[in-house]
Enzyme design. Structure first.
Site, PDB file in Angstrom:
ATOM      1  N   ASP A   1      18.124  -5.969  26.525  1.00 52.19           N
ATOM      2  CA  ASP A   1      17.418  -6.232  27.790  1.00 52.19           C
ATOM      3  C   ASP A   1      16.844  -4.930  28.336  1.00 52.19           C
ATOM      4  O   ASP A   1      17.588  -3.994  28.627  1.00 52.19           O
ATOM      5  CB  ASP A   1      18.436  -6.825  28.781  1.00 52.19           C
ATOM      6  CG  ASP A   1      17.836  -7.190  30.135  1.00 52.19           C
ATOM      7  OD1 ASP A   1      16.603  -7.149  30.294  1.00 52.19           O
ATOM      8  OD2 ASP A   1      18.636  -7.523  31.032  1.00 52.19           O
ATOM      9  N   GLY A   2      15.517  -4.914  28.491  1.00 48.08           N
ATOM     10  CA  GLY A   2      14.865  -3.773  29.128  1.00 48.08           C
ATOM     11  C   GLY A   2      13.775  -3.167  28.269  1.00 48.08           C
ATOM     12  O   GLY A   2      14.057  -2.574  27.216  1.00 48.08           O
ATOM     13  N   GLY A   3      12.529  -3.365  28.667  1.00 47.23           N
ATOM     14  CA  GLY A   3      11.413  -2.731  27.972  1.00 47.23           C
ATOM     15  C   GLY A   3      11.084  -3.334  26.622  1.00 47.23           C
ATOM     16  O   GLY A   3      10.383  -2.700  25.823  1.00 47.23           O
TER      17      GLY A   3
ATOM     18  N   SER B   1      12.780 -12.933  31.208  1.00 47.04           N
ATOM     19  CA  SER B   1      13.498 -12.605  32.443  1.00 47.04           C
ATOM     20  C   SER B   1      12.620 -12.958  33.635  1.00 47.04           C
ATOM     21  O   SER B   1      11.511 -12.434  33.774  1.00 47.04           O
ATOM     22  CB  SER B   1      13.828 -11.113  32.478  1.00 47.04           C
ATOM     23  OG  SER B   1      14.128 -10.745  33.810  1.00 47.04           O
TER      24      SER B   1
ATOM     25  N   HIS C   1      22.605 -12.992  34.208  1.00 40.66           N
ATOM     26  CA  HIS C   1      22.991 -11.586  34.062  1.00 40.66           C
ATOM     27  C   HIS C   1      23.417 -11.071  35.434  1.00 40.66           C
ATOM     28  O   HIS C   1      22.578 -10.844  36.304  1.00 40.66           O
ATOM     29  CB  HIS C   1      21.768 -10.820  33.510  1.00 40.66           C
ATOM     30  CG  HIS C   1      21.975  -9.356  33.322  1.00 40.66           C
ATOM     31  ND1 HIS C   1      20.918  -8.494  33.065  1.00 40.66           N
ATOM     32  CD2 HIS C   1      23.089  -8.586  33.337  1.00 40.66           C
ATOM     33  CE1 HIS C   1      21.389  -7.257  32.942  1.00 40.66           C
ATOM     34  NE2 HIS C   1      22.699  -7.277  33.107  1.00 40.66           N
TER      35      HIS C   1
ATOM     36  N   HIS D   1      16.362 -15.951  31.299  1.00 39.14           N
ATOM     37  CA  HIS D   1      17.276 -14.878  31.716  1.00 39.14           C
ATOM     38  C   HIS D   1      17.146 -14.687  33.231  1.00 39.14           C
ATOM     39  O   HIS D   1      16.057 -14.434  33.750  1.00 39.14           O
ATOM     40  CB  HIS D   1      16.899 -13.597  30.963  1.00 39.14           C
ATOM     41  CG  HIS D   1      17.771 -12.431  31.238  1.00 39.14           C
ATOM     42  ND1 HIS D   1      18.993 -12.227  30.616  1.00 39.14           N
ATOM     43  CD2 HIS D   1      17.609 -11.369  32.078  1.00 39.14           C
ATOM     44  CE1 HIS D   1      19.528 -11.098  31.050  1.00 39.14           C
ATOM     45  NE2 HIS D   1      18.717 -10.558  31.944  1.00 39.14           N
TER      46      HIS D   1
ATOM     47  N   MET E   1      24.360  -8.446  37.808  1.00 38.42           N
ATOM     48  CA  MET E   1      24.365  -7.000  38.088  1.00 38.42           C
ATOM     49  C   MET E   1      24.908  -6.834  39.498  1.00 38.42           C
ATOM     50  O   MET E   1      24.182  -6.533  40.454  1.00 38.42           O
ATOM     51  CB  MET E   1      22.941  -6.442  37.944  1.00 38.42           C
ATOM     52  CG  MET E   1      22.550  -6.274  36.484  1.00 38.42           C
ATOM     53  SD  MET E   1      20.785  -6.044  36.263  1.00 38.42           S
ATOM     54  CE  MET E   1      20.285  -7.735  36.360  1.00 38.42           C
TER      55      MET E   1
ATOM     56  N   MET F   1      21.962  -2.857  27.508  1.00 38.17           N
ATOM     57  CA  MET F   1      20.838  -2.527  28.401  1.00 38.17           C
ATOM     58  C   MET F   1      20.056  -1.368  27.797  1.00 38.17           C
ATOM     59  O   MET F   1      20.616  -0.309  27.501  1.00 38.17           O
ATOM     60  CB  MET F   1      21.349  -2.123  29.787  1.00 38.17           C
ATOM     61  CG  MET F   1      21.875  -3.258  30.650  1.00 38.17           C
ATOM     62  SD  MET F   1      20.716  -4.593  30.973  1.00 38.17           S
ATOM     63  CE  MET F   1      19.317  -3.736  31.706  1.00 38.17           C
TER      64      MET F   1
ATOM     65  N   GLY G   1      18.143  -2.742  37.062  1.00 38.36           N
ATOM     66  CA  GLY G   1      17.679  -2.787  38.447  1.00 38.36           C
ATOM     67  C   GLY G   1      16.247  -3.247  38.604  1.00 38.36           C
ATOM     68  O   GLY G   1      15.932  -3.954  39.560  1.00 38.36           O
ATOM     69  N   PHE G   2      15.395  -2.847  37.670  1.00 38.75           N
ATOM     70  CA  PHE G   2      13.971  -3.146  37.842  1.00 38.75           C
ATOM     71  C   PHE G   2      13.329  -3.527  36.517  1.00 38.75           C
ATOM     72  O   PHE G   2      13.717  -3.012  35.462  1.00 38.75           O
ATOM     73  CB  PHE G   2      13.244  -1.925  38.425  1.00 38.75           C
ATOM     74  CG  PHE G   2      13.773  -1.539  39.786  1.00 38.75           C
ATOM     75  CD1 PHE G   2      13.321  -2.185  40.933  1.00 38.75           C
ATOM     76  CD2 PHE G   2      14.763  -0.572  39.905  1.00 38.75           C
ATOM     77  CE1 PHE G   2      13.845  -1.858  42.184  1.00 38.75           C
ATOM     78  CE2 PHE G   2      15.294  -0.243  41.149  1.00 38.75           C
ATOM     79  CZ  PHE G   2      14.825  -0.885  42.292  1.00 38.75           C
TER      80      PHE G   2
ATOM     81  N   MET H   1      21.155  -9.647  41.290  1.00 38.41           N
ATOM     82  CA  MET H   1      21.389  -8.256  41.705  1.00 38.41           C
ATOM     83  C   MET H   1      21.823  -8.230  43.162  1.00 38.41           C
ATOM     84  O   MET H   1      21.282  -8.966  43.989  1.00 38.41           O
ATOM     85  CB  MET H   1      20.098  -7.449  41.587  1.00 38.41           C
ATOM     86  CG  MET H   1      19.490  -7.444  40.204  1.00 38.41           C
ATOM     87  SD  MET H   1      18.067  -6.329  40.170  1.00 38.41           S
ATOM     88  CE  MET H   1      17.519  -6.555  38.487  1.00 38.41           C
TER      89      MET H   1
ATOM     90  N   ASP I   1      18.339 -12.691  36.494  1.00 38.51           N
ATOM     91  CA  ASP I   1      18.946 -11.437  36.944  1.00 38.51           C
ATOM     92  C   ASP I   1      19.454 -11.561  38.374  1.00 38.51           C
ATOM     93  O   ASP I   1      18.667 -11.606  39.321  1.00 38.51           O
ATOM     94  CB  ASP I   1      17.916 -10.304  36.866  1.00 38.51           C
ATOM     95  CG  ASP I   1      17.624  -9.882  35.436  1.00 38.51           C
ATOM     96  OD1 ASP I   1      18.594  -9.563  34.714  1.00 38.51           O
ATOM     97  OD2 ASP I   1      16.453  -9.876  35.047  1.00 38.51           O
TER      98      ASP I   1
ATOM     99  N   GLY J   1      10.854  -9.453  30.219  1.00 35.49           N
ATOM    100  CA  GLY J   1      10.362  -9.859  31.531  1.00 35.49           C
ATOM    101  C   GLY J   1       8.869  -9.638  31.653  1.00 35.49           C
ATOM    102  O   GLY J   1       8.061 -10.555  31.504  1.00 35.49           O
ATOM    103  N   SER J   2       8.485  -8.381  31.888  1.00 34.56           N
ATOM    104  CA  SER J   2       7.068  -8.089  32.115  1.00 34.56           C
ATOM    105  C   SER J   2       6.218  -8.439  30.898  1.00 34.56           C
ATOM    106  O   SER J   2       5.084  -8.905  31.050  1.00 34.56           O
ATOM    107  CB  SER J   2       6.898  -6.614  32.511  1.00 34.56           C
ATOM    108  OG  SER J   2       7.597  -5.774  31.627  1.00 34.56           O
TER     109      SER J   2
HETATM  110  C1  DX5 Z   1      16.547  -5.066  34.484  1.00 35.50           C
HETATM  111  C2  DX5 Z   1      16.813  -6.515  34.183  1.00 35.50           C
HETATM  112  C3  DX5 Z   1      15.940  -7.052  33.132  1.00 35.50           C
HETATM  113  C4  DX5 Z   1      14.470  -6.944  33.459  1.00 35.50           C
HETATM  114  C5  DX5 Z   1      13.742  -6.697  32.185  1.00 35.50           C
HETATM  115  O1  DX5 Z   1      17.579  -4.528  35.195  1.00 35.50           O
HETATM  116  O2  DX5 Z   1      18.146  -6.727  33.777  1.00 35.50           O
HETATM  117  O3  DX5 Z   1      16.296  -8.369  32.761  1.00 35.50           O
HETATM  118  O4  DX5 Z   1      13.932  -8.089  34.051  1.00 35.50           O
HETATM  119  O5  DX5 Z   1      12.398  -6.548  32.470  1.00 35.50           O
HETATM  120  P1  DX5 Z   1      11.404  -5.887  31.432  1.00 35.50           P
HETATM  121  O6  DX5 Z   1      11.397  -6.762  30.218  1.00 35.50           O
HETATM  122  O7  DX5 Z   1      10.112  -5.880  32.171  1.00 35.50           O
HETATM  123  O8  DX5 Z   1      11.915  -4.520  31.132  1.00 35.50           O
HETATM  124 ZN    ZN Z   2      18.664  -8.663  32.836  1.00 36.63          ZN
END
Ligand code: DX5
Ligand code: ZN
Length: 219
Positions: free
Chosen positions: A173-175, A8, A64, A31, A66, A135, A140-141, A35, A33, A195-196
Site C-alpha cells: 500500500d502506497g505509491g 483505496s 485499514h 481498500h 490507521m 506500507m 496518512g496521505f 484514520m 482507510d 488509490g491515486s
Molecule cells: C496511505 C493509505 C493508502 C493510500 C494510498 O496512508 O494507507 O491506502 O490511499 O494511496 P496512493 O495509492 O495514492 O499512494
Molecule cells: Zn491504506
C-alpha cells in the site's frame, strides 16, 4: 498466483462514495482507510461510515485501521461483516488477541508495518494473521511516491510467508502504479492497494485491469 487489485477510496470523492464504488466494479475489493488524526496526521471516517459502505456495496471491504488503540476497535469493524480488518503493529498492544478478535467476528485479520518498522518485529505474530500489509509510503496521505527500499522488505516477507507454508496474503500500500507494480509483484506481493493511480482515471476499471495484468505477467 491470483493477483488482487484493491483501489483505496482515500482518493475517491468523499461525498460521492456510492457513485465512485460503481466505477471500480472490476476491483477485487475496496481498500478503506480509517484514520484518526493521532496515529497518522490525517482524519477520514469511522465505524458509522464503514457500516454504510458495507450496506451499499457487494465488493469486499478491506479496512485499514490507521488508529491508536486498534485493540479496542478492530473487532467492532469485523462485526460489521467487512471482508478484512488490518491493524498497525506499531499501535497494537496485543497483536495475537487482536487477530483472534477479528477472526472470531468472521473477517480476515491483517497486520501492517510502516516503512520504518522492521519485518523481524512482526515475524513472531505473522502466523496468527491472514494477511500482512507492507506500507510503501509513510501512512496518512494518498498520492505519495513509492519508497523503493520497500521491495527488499516485500521479498523478505515473501520468504517468511513461504517458510511458514501458510496462505498469508502479501499486500502493498502506497505509491503503487503501472510503473512499479511489476517489480512489486516480482518481489512477491499478491495484493495491491492503489488509490491515486486508479481514481485519477476516467476509466477506472480499465486501469484496474491493466494493473492486474501487469502484476500477473510479472510472476
Ligand atoms: C496511505 C493509505 C493508502 C493510500 C494510498 O496512508 O494507507 O491506502 O490511499 O494511496 P496512493 O495509492 O495514492 O499512494
Ligand atoms: Zn491504506
Amino acid at each position: 498466483m491470483t493477483m488482487r487489485i484493491q483501489p483505496s477510496i482515500l482518493s475517491a470523492d468523499f461525498v460521492n462514495f456510492q457513485r465512485d464504488f460503481g466505477t471500480i466494479s472490476e476491483a477485487d475489493g475496496i481498500h478503506v482507510d480509517v484514520m484518526d488524526g493521532h496515529f497518522v496526521p490525517n482524519l477520514t471516517f469511522g465505524l458509522p461510515m464503514v457500516k454504510r459502505m458495507q450496506e451499499i456495496t457487494e465488493l469486499p471491504l478491506d479496512v485499514h485501521l490507521m488508529i491508536d488503540n486498534p485493540d479496542g476497535w478492530a473487532g467492532r469493524y469485523a462485526e460489521l461483516g467487512v471482508f478484512s480488518v488490518t491493524v498497525h503493529f506499531e499501535a497494537c498492544l496485543n497483536p495475537i488477541e487482536v487477530a483472534r478478535s477479528i477472526k472470531s467476528n468472521g473477517s480476515r485479520a491483517g497486520i501492517s508495518i510502516k516503512p520504518g518498522t522492521s519485518l523481524e518485529a512482526v515475524n513472531d505474530y505473522l502466523e496468527e494473521f491472514d494477511q500482512i500489509l507492507i506500507m510503501s509510503v509513510e501512512p496518512g496521505f494518498g498520492g505519495q511516491a513509492f519508497i523503493a527500499e520497500s521491495l527488499e522488505k516485500i521479498s523478505a516477507a515473501r520468504k517468511q510467508i513461504d517458510s511458514l507454508g501458510k496462505d498469508i496474503w502479501l499486500q502493498v500500500d502506497g505509491g503503487v502504479d503501472e510503473t512499479n507494480i511489476s517489480a512489486i509483484a516480482k518481489a512477491g506481493a499478491d495484493t495491491f492497494v492503489a488509490g491515486s493511480a486508479v481514481f485519477r482515471e476516467q476509466d477506472r476499471n480499465a486501469k484496474i485491469s491493466l494493473l492486474r495484468s501487469l502484476a500477473e505477467s510479472a510472476k
